[in-house]
Design a protein around this motif. Structure first.
Motif, short mmCIF file in Angstrom:
data_model
loop_
_atom_site.label_atom_id
_atom_site.label_comp_id
_atom_site.label_asym_id
_atom_site.label_seq_id
_atom_site.Cartn_x
_atom_site.Cartn_y
_atom_site.Cartn_z
N ARG A 276 -3.36 55.54 -28.33
CA ARG A 276 -2.38 55.14 -29.01
C ARG A 276 -0.98 55.01 -28.39
NH1 ARG A 276 -2.53 54.81 -34.34
NH2 ARG A 276 -0.56 54.61 -35.47
N ALA A 277 -0.59 55.94 -27.32
CA ALA A 277 0.43 55.91 -26.66
C ALA A 277 0.76 54.63 -25.68
CB ALA A 277 0.69 57.21 -25.63
N ALA A 278 -0.39 54.31 -25.28
CA ALA A 278 -0.43 52.80 -24.37
C ALA A 278 -0.36 51.93 -25.27
CB ALA A 278 -1.62 52.85 -23.59
N ILE A 279 -0.87 51.80 -26.56
CA ILE A 279 -0.58 50.68 -27.17
C ILE A 279 0.90 50.43 -27.82
CG2 ILE A 279 -1.05 49.71 -29.62
CD1 ILE A 279 -3.97 50.92 -29.28
N GLU A 280 1.46 51.75 -28.21
CA GLU A 280 2.88 51.79 -28.42
C GLU A 280 3.76 51.26 -27.39
OE1 GLU A 280 5.73 52.49 -31.60
OE2 GLU A 280 3.53 52.79 -31.74
N LEU A 281 3.46 51.64 -26.24
CA LEU A 281 4.30 51.16 -25.05
C LEU A 281 4.41 49.82 -24.99
CD1 LEU A 281 6.20 52.14 -22.51
CD2 LEU A 281 4.16 52.47 -21.27
N CYS A 282 3.18 49.29 -24.74
CA CYS A 282 3.07 47.88 -24.82
C CYS A 282 3.68 47.10 -25.82
CB CYS A 282 1.48 47.43 -24.75
SG CYS A 282 1.07 45.85 -24.88
N ALA A 283 3.73 47.29 -27.24
CA ALA A 283 4.31 46.84 -28.12
C ALA A 283 5.67 46.85 -28.15
CB ALA A 283 3.89 47.46 -29.43
N ARG A 284 6.32 47.90 -27.93
CA ARG A 284 7.82 48.31 -27.66
C ARG A 284 8.27 47.23 -26.40
NH1 ARG A 284 10.09 51.77 -30.81
NH2 ARG A 284 8.75 53.25 -32.05
N LYS A 285 7.58 47.30 -25.52
CA LYS A 285 8.15 46.93 -24.38
C LYS A 285 8.07 45.26 -24.47
CE LYS A 285 9.19 49.73 -21.64
NZ LYS A 285 10.73 50.07 -20.55
N VAL A 286 7.14 44.62 -25.04
CA VAL A 286 6.83 43.24 -25.16
C VAL A 286 7.86 42.84 -26.43
CG1 VAL A 286 5.51 41.22 -25.85
CG2 VAL A 286 4.59 42.94 -24.43
N ALA A 287 8.14 43.48 -27.21
CA ALA A 287 9.12 42.96 -28.54
C ALA A 287 10.55 43.33 -27.96
CB ALA A 287 8.87 44.42 -29.57
N ALA A 288 10.88 44.41 -27.08
CA ALA A 288 12.37 44.23 -26.45
C ALA A 288 12.37 42.99 -25.78
CB ALA A 288 12.37 45.62 -26.08
N ALA A 289 11.38 42.68 -24.76
CA ALA A 289 11.61 41.48 -23.92
C ALA A 289 11.80 40.24 -24.64
CB ALA A 289 10.58 41.73 -22.89
N THR A 290 10.37 39.76 -25.00
CA THR A 290 10.55 38.61 -25.43
C THR A 290 9.81 38.44 -26.96
OG1 THR A 290 8.24 38.34 -24.71
CG2 THR A 290 10.12 37.52 -23.25
N GLY A 291 9.15 39.56 -27.28
CA GLY A 291 8.43 39.11 -28.67
C GLY A 291 7.34 38.12 -28.60
N ASP A 292 6.81 37.95 -27.54
CA ASP A 292 5.90 36.90 -27.37
C ASP A 292 4.38 37.59 -27.45
OD1 ASP A 292 3.83 35.02 -26.45
OD2 ASP A 292 5.12 34.09 -25.01
N LEU A 293 3.53 37.35 -28.47
CA LEU A 293 2.45 38.00 -28.71
C LEU A 293 1.37 37.74 -27.52
CD1 LEU A 293 0.50 39.64 -30.40
CD2 LEU A 293 0.00 37.63 -31.87
N ARG A 294 1.35 36.51 -26.83
CA ARG A 294 0.77 36.07 -25.89
C ARG A 294 0.77 36.97 -24.93
NH1 ARG A 294 2.08 30.02 -25.38
NH2 ARG A 294 4.08 30.96 -24.90
N LYS A 295 2.01 37.56 -24.45
CA LYS A 295 2.44 38.38 -23.38
C LYS A 295 1.47 39.83 -23.77
CE LYS A 295 4.79 37.48 -20.39
NZ LYS A 295 4.60 36.59 -19.18
N ALA A 296 1.66 40.16 -25.00
CA ALA A 296 1.18 41.53 -25.11
C ALA A 296 -0.38 41.48 -25.10
CB ALA A 296 1.47 41.81 -26.78
#
Length: 514
Positions: A276-296
């Motif tokens: 769950r911590a890995a999912i959270e980190l991925c979501a937070r970093k991508v949302a802060a950078a671009t919000g591009d779902l494809r990147k996530a």
């Protein structure tokens, strides 16, 4: 048989080859590992059973379809948003969900979908639309396709029909006089028209900047903007794809963001294959950078493949260590000279070596395939950190991504000159001439004047992205590119104007450290 070919075969079958133990492709009948199945779910091309979230946008698109396609009544909807925000995917899903309703109406509904990136000349879109609708131009005249299409959508006839046109990347149809886009939006706004138009692009203000006459003619389309994905939405989508592998979630299809990561008792569900911590980190970093779902999704796929590779390496090592105990000598102990003699005398020994190597790889892959979703190793925070570092590149790339479009074009011009071997022409004045020509050829953006250009150059130097030589005349100063070509291309990739400019110039987009 030559000694060289024997050496090649010895390398393939040797234990020293490491990864080459898996050179034989797995049998189609073998069961895929949980990691492999999950990795496929996170591919960009994967078809999911539903799109999670975007409820407000879904409602707007559906209402537009009900008011213009099912009625029928002509109209246009312009959908904007950054790349990876689900514009095209959501429209396709809504249209797919409404297929039965469209078939049940009294009038016929014909749909044509075109990605305008595939249209070399904007004026060719008329002919492509005719073909998509099942028609051809009646004559070979230059404007025959325009007249035929106009007749279809504007002239009244006894046959009730509604033409639904979806133009993805519609900003690729921009021309100097915007004649193509004016016609399409005007047709969709004309009283009695049989055209419903969906335009999809990244630019939010395209209609304001390039189509000012639409407002004056009362042809302005309805606007719908897709905001970048937020943390909760990205997290919910990742969890949904992971849970879709479990039998108890196959029938869930409500598509809501809230509650998808909760069990029936209200407690957080444990997702397979990712902590769950890995999912959270991925979501937070991508949302802060671009919000591009494809990147996530890319990051999730890469981390899952990392874990699978680590698992296979570990199993392979354990298997090797167990071989001597069962009286089987490691393949690396077979000497090259001995192998040459054996093959020269008989092929039986070589066949035995291949069979032993193949059985070894089969044992490793079969063990991985037997793992259940619960037993399979999980992606950790460390895996996500590695993938994030690879996905978002170096600080230099991030710095270049923050530049304005004119500064990026100047850097792109320098890359063009380097790739064409004209580094001797990298002077302030000649780069300005090339920059002006490039902007003019794009038909999408006007060049700045010399004074503003000089400001751009000075800012690039201040950011450490270029170097400026010394000269009595400003225009003769040499410009040197500091970042690698590949870093410049990474920073400019995915932006329509820059992609078009680089494609027209024949720049190698897969440039690495050349």
């Amino acid at each position: 048989m030559s000694a060289n070919s024997l050496r090649k075969r010895a390398f393939v079958y040797s234990d020293d080859a490491g990864e080459n133990l898996d050179v034989c492709p797995p049998s189609p009948t073998k069961k895929r590992t949980p990691s492999r199945r999950t990795s496929e779910l996170f591919r960009r091309t994967a078809e999911t059973h539903r799109l999670v979230g975007r409820e407000a946008e879904r409602k707007t698109i559906r209402e537009f379809c009900e008011n213009h396609i099912l009625v029928p009544k002509a109209g246009s909807l312009y959908i904007s948003g950054q790349p990876g925000t689900g514009k095209t995917a959501l429209l396709k899903e809504v249209m797919r969900d409404m297929e039965r309703e469209m078939k049940d109406v009294e009038h016929e509904v014909k749909t044509a979908t075109i990605n305008c990136m595939t249209v070399k000349d904007p004026r060719l879109v008329y002919q492509k639309l005719l073909i998509e609708m099942g028609y051809v131009a009646e004559s070979k005249e230059k404007d025959a396709a325009i007249k035929s299409l106009e007749s279809l959508v504007l002239k009244s006839n006894k046959k009730k029909i509604m033409y639904v046109v979806v133009l993805d990347e519609i900003d690729q149809l921009l021309t100097k006089d915007q004649d193509v886009l004016y016609k399409l939006f005007e047709w969709a706004s004309t009283e009695g028209s049989k055209l419903t138009l969906f335009g999809i692009a990244n630019a939010l203000d395209m209609t304001d900047r390039f189509l000012p006459r639409l407002k004056a003619r009362d042809c302005e389309p309805q606007l719908l903007n897709f905001n970048p994905y937020q943390v909760a939405e990205i997290r919910a989508i990742i969890m949904d794809r992971l849970f879709s592998l479990e039998d108890d979630t196959k029938d869930e299809s409500n598509g809501k963001v809230e509650g998808k990561d909760k069990s029936e008792t209200g407690k957080p569900r444990v997702a397979p294959l990712m902590q769950r911590a890995a999912i959270e980190l991925c979501a937070r970093k991508v949302a802060a950078a671009t919000g591009d779902l494809r990147k996530a999704l890319d990051i999730c796929r890469q981390t899952i493949e990392m874990v699978e590779l680590e698992t296979r390496k570990k199993e392979r090592l354990e298997k090797r260590q167990s071989l001597p105990q069962r009286g089987l000598a490691p393949l690396s102990e077979i000497r090259l000279a001995n192998l040459e003699n054996q093959v020269a005398g008989s092929s039986e020994n070589a066949t035995a070596a291949r069979r032993q190597s193949g059985s070894f790889a089969d044992a490793v892959s079969s063990k991985a395939a037997k793992l259940t979703l619960q037993d399979a190793p999980k992606v950790t925070v460390e895996h996500v950190k590695k993938a994030l570092a690879s996905a978002f590149g170096s600080p230099v790339v991030q710095k270049m991504k923050a530049l304005n479009v004119h500064q990026k074009i100047v850097l792109a011009v320098l890359v063009m000159k380097i790739q064409s071997g004209k580094t001797v022409d990298c002077e302030v004045g000649k780069v300005f001439d090339h920059y002006t020509t490039t902007c003019r050829s794009s038909n999408k953006i006007g060049a700045v004047n010399r004074g503003e250009y000089q400001d751009l150059i000075n800012m690039l130097e201040a950011n450490g992205l270029i170097t400026l030589g010394k000269s009595k005349e400003e225009r003769l100063r040499k410009i040197g590119l500091v970042p690698r070509e590949s870093e410049v291309l990474d920073a400019t990739r995915g932006q329509d104007i820059l992609d078009t400019i680089l494609a027209k110039a024949g720049v190698k987009m897969d440039a690495t450290d050349m």
